[in-house]
Motif scaffolding. Sequence first.
Motif: not given
Ligand SMILES: CC(C)(COP(=O)(O)OP(=O)(O)OC[C@H]1O[C@@H](n2cnc3c(N)ncnc32)[C@H](O)[C@@H]1OP(=O)(O)O)[C@@H](O)C(=O)NCCC(=O)NCCS
Length: 166
Positions: A35-37, A84-87, A94-98, A115-117, A122-130
């Motif tokens: 559900s993004y967006p 920001l989004f990853v397939a 680690g693609i989202g982090a890069r 801003a994130v909804a 997952h996105a919020q967890r990534l942001y906090r980790e970075r």
């Molecule tokens: C947020 C997002 C970009 C992260 O992409 P990613 O390439 O998976 O990110 P990373 O590989 O760097 O992982 C980041 C962390 O989230 C976890 N994670 C991300 N997506 C996950 C999923 N769908 N299921 C389980 N874990 C997930 C990773 O395992 C990792 O956790 P860790 O550091 O504890 O191992 C991706 O989940 C996404 O596209 N989400 C939907 C779009 C979104 O919400 N965008 C933000 C807009 S503000």
Amino acid sequence: MNLQADARGPIIRPRVSGDMAECAEVLRAVHLRDSYPVNWPADAESWLAEVESAWVAEIDGRVVGHVAATISDDDARVVTVERLFVAPSVNGRGIGARLLDVATAHGDAELALLAVADNGHHAQRLYRERGWSLRSRTPITWGGSDASSLLWYELRRNVREDPASG
Ligand SMILES: CC(C)(COP(=O)(O)OP(=O)(O)OC[C@H]1O[C@@H](n2cnc3c(N)ncnc32)[C@H](O)[C@@H]1OP(=O)(O)O)[C@@H](O)C(=O)NCCC(=O)NCCS
């Protein structure tokens, strides 16, 4: 400039016009799963184009991720990271982090915002980790049953890492 982490990682490169259809296709898959967006735009390619600069992650010639950044018109020291989004097929590599780090470093700004909804767990967890910190929370009325607030995160320049090192 192309940034490649190692032999297993994706290429991170500036987005070009020929990427737009593929970016929209990846975005569609992300929307259906995460559900993004929150609200699917009338024209996804136009929605993706509404930014100053954008990058994609590419594996084997296929776009698998996207991020954008816009320097503030009012203050060149502030950059907003968005789109920001990853397939789903390559999450957790680690693609989202890069992508996040590349966009954060855009323009050498001192303060990065995004801003994130509140459904973007997952996105919020990534942001906090970075190293990003929660700055504020705004209630929203457009999130339907998916989201009820928008969370603003910030990252100060002195806590950023070199995007090429990841
Ligand atoms: C947020 C997002 C970009 C992260 O992409 P990613 O390439 O998976 O990110 P990373 O590989 O760097 O992982 C980041 C962390 O989230 C976890 N994670 C991300 N997506 C996950 C999923 N769908 N299921 C389980 N874990 C997930 C990773 O395992 C990792 O956790 P860790 O550091 O504890 O191992 C991706 O989940 C996404 O596209 N989400 C939907 C779009 C979104 O919400 N965008 C933000 C807009 S503000």
